[in-house]
Design a protein around this motif. Structure first.
Motif, PDB file in Angstrom:
ATOM      1  N   GLN A   1     -33.923 -33.042 104.720  1.00 36.59           N
ATOM      2  CA  GLN A   1     -33.908 -34.182 105.633  1.00 36.59           C
ATOM      3  C   GLN A   1     -34.896 -35.257 105.181  1.00 36.59           C
ATOM      4  OE1 GLN A   1     -36.308 -35.187 108.110  1.00 36.59           O
ATOM      5  NE2 GLN A   1     -37.815 -33.539 107.917  1.00 36.59           N
ATOM      6  N   ALA A   2     -34.518 -36.511 105.430  1.00 42.45           N
ATOM      7  CA  ALA A   2     -35.355 -37.649 105.020  1.00 42.45           C
ATOM      8  C   ALA A   2     -36.162 -38.220 106.170  1.00 42.45           C
ATOM      9  CB  ALA A   2     -34.475 -38.749 104.420  1.00 42.45           C
TER      10      ALA A   2
ATOM     11  N   ASP B   1     -31.934 -37.684 109.514  1.00 45.50           N
ATOM     12  CA  ASP B   1     -31.259 -38.215 108.326  1.00 45.50           C
ATOM     13  C   ASP B   1     -31.164 -37.099 107.284  1.00 45.50           C
ATOM     14  OD1 ASP B   1     -31.121 -40.703 109.508  1.00 45.50           O
ATOM     15  OD2 ASP B   1     -32.906 -41.477 108.505  1.00 45.50           O
TER      16      ASP B   1
ATOM     17  N   PRO C   1     -23.133 -42.242 104.176  1.00 44.12           N
ATOM     18  CA  PRO C   1     -23.747 -42.969 103.063  1.00 44.12           C
ATOM     19  C   PRO C   1     -22.880 -44.152 102.653  1.00 44.12           C
ATOM     20  CG  PRO C   1     -23.841 -40.603 102.680  1.00 44.12           C
ATOM     21  CD  PRO C   1     -22.976 -40.802 103.883  1.00 44.12           C
TER      22      PRO C   1
ATOM     23  N   ALA D   1     -30.459 -36.091 103.514  1.00 43.50           N
ATOM     24  CA  ALA D   1     -30.472 -36.700 102.187  1.00 43.50           C
ATOM     25  C   ALA D   1     -29.736 -35.862 101.146  1.00 43.50           C
ATOM     26  CB  ALA D   1     -31.904 -36.933 101.724  1.00 43.50           C
TER      27      ALA D   1
ATOM     28  N   ASP E   1     -28.002 -43.832 100.846  1.00 46.09           N
ATOM     29  CA  ASP E   1     -28.211 -42.558 100.150  1.00 46.09           C
ATOM     30  C   ASP E   1     -28.464 -41.396 101.108  1.00 46.09           C
ATOM     31  OD1 ASP E   1     -30.638 -43.357 101.099  1.00 46.09           O
ATOM     32  OD2 ASP E   1     -31.696 -43.237  99.186  1.00 46.09           O
ATOM     33  N   HIS E   2     -28.067 -41.546 102.370  1.00 42.76           N
ATOM     34  CA  HIS E   2     -28.246 -40.457 103.325  1.00 42.76           C
ATOM     35  C   HIS E   2     -27.299 -40.624 104.503  1.00 42.76           C
ATOM     36  CE1 HIS E   2     -30.903 -43.617 104.988  1.00 42.76           C
ATOM     37  NE2 HIS E   2     -30.585 -43.091 106.165  1.00 42.76           N
TER      38      HIS E   2
ATOM     39  N   HIS F   1     -28.288 -47.504 104.876  1.00 42.72           N
ATOM     40  CA  HIS F   1     -27.829 -46.109 104.792  1.00 42.72           C
ATOM     41  C   HIS F   1     -26.962 -45.946 103.546  1.00 42.72           C
ATOM     42  CE1 HIS F   1     -28.727 -46.694 109.102  1.00 42.72           C
ATOM     43  NE2 HIS F   1     -29.133 -45.435 109.060  1.00 42.72           N
TER      44      HIS F   1
ATOM     45  N   ASP G   1     -26.462 -34.302  96.425  1.00 40.00           N
ATOM     46  CA  ASP G   1     -26.969 -35.440  97.193  1.00 40.00           C
ATOM     47  C   ASP G   1     -25.879 -36.004  98.095  1.00 40.00           C
ATOM     48  OD1 ASP G   1     -29.512 -35.394  95.985  1.00 40.00           O
ATOM     49  OD2 ASP G   1     -28.753 -36.510  94.258  1.00 40.00           O
TER      50      ASP G   1
END
Length: 304
Positions: free
Chosen positions: A203-204, A230, A275, A232, A283-284, A281, A242
């Motif tokens: 998670q980011a 979020d 994504p 990732a 890259d997640h 948003h 990813d």
């Protein structure tokens, strides 16, 4: 002598013969005076001839020949606040408040108070699902940021860590666990069999006090209420996957896997930003549980 008397007599006779005229010369008559028996012609009032006291609107108001204003017709200026007698305030001594065109920003919403019965049941469900968590003390960071009864989650399923640990509301943690168990694991087994077992959900961002999209103004983020997380990446035994932009036309299994995650998450969360759904948003995946009327969902796919 006689001659002298004669001359004097002739002179007297001459003088008596020269009489004065009946009347002497009269002075010139003034324009505004009329002699008896004489008619005074009225002054022309034609448009091209103005009376001597009439103001001319086509002359410049200068001191050279300009008519002065009639004092009786000049309006008396109103007294200013400084003209008020000493010790007295004018009637309107308050300056009116200036209005701004921008509306005032609404106050932040209060921290959501957990229902004791619902919270107790949520804790039981987390335990039954094999989630590893710790209850934390109430968070109140001001500006509407906080969680009434937060939990810190370290693993979302048995053998599947949440990295790093995430601070969430119990309900958000439970929905994340359900999604991973019923949607992510089966999709990964079907689309990515060569990756092995899922070991970690990376998670980011979980709880953080901020506005939406980290802006300085606007509505509070669901992250600031413990309602959002979020995602990732996903870590497997044989590699990491990813969260990437998966266009509809992407024919690969990895593209199909990502699209499956985007669609299935909307069964558990009320907001899903895949994504590439917007500039913040890329890259997640953003997942949250904001409450809408009729349990409405907002799920946004990547921009085509």
């Amino acid at each position: 002598m006689n001659r002298t008397i004669l001359m004097m007599g002739m002179s007297l006779l001459y003088l008596t013969g020269a009489s004065l005229p009946p009347t002497g010369p009269l002075p010139d008559q003034k324009p505004d005076q009329a002699q008896p028996g004489n008619k005074v012609q009225p002054e022309s009032t034609s448009p091209d001839k103005k009376k001597p006291d009439q103001k001319s609107e086509d002359k410049d108001a200068t001191s050279n020949g300009a008519a002065l204003p009639d004092p009786a017709k000049v309006p008396t200026p109103l007294p200013s606040p400084t003209d008020s007698p000493a010790g007295e305030k004018p009637a309107d001594d308050k300056v009116p408040e200036q209005k701004t065109s921008e509306p005032a920003e609404a106050p932040p919403p209060p921290i959501m108070t957990e229902d004791p019965a619902a919270y107790s049941q949520c804790l039981k469900d987390l335990t039954a699902a094999g989630v590893t968590f710790v209850e934390k003390t109430r968070i109140d960071d001001g500006d509407g940021c906080g969680i009434d009864k937060p939990v810190e989650v370290s693993s979302i399923l048995p053998g599947v860590t949440l990295s790093p640990k995430a601070t969430l509301r119990c309900e958000a943690a439970l929905e994340l666990s359900k999604w991973v168990q019923t949607a992510v694991l089966p999709a990964a087994e079907q689309a990515l069999p060569d990756k092995g077992k899922l070991t970690s959900v990376n998670q980011a961002s979980s709880y953080i006090c901020r506005k939406r999209n980290s802006q300085s103004t606007g509505k509070i983020s669901e992250h600031a209420r413990g309602n959002a997380i979020d995602i990732a990446a996903l870590s497997f035994e044989k590699g990491k996957v990813d969260m990437t932009i998966a266009e509809e036309k992407n024919p690969t299994m990895s593209g199909a896997f990502q699209r499956t995650l985007n669609a299935s998450a909307c069964l558990y969360f009320t907001t899903v930003l895949a994504p590439g759904s917007d500039e913040t948003h890329m890259d997640h995946m953003h997942l949250d549980l904001i409450r809408r009327n009729n349990d409405a969902r907002f799920c946004r796919d990547p921009k085509e």
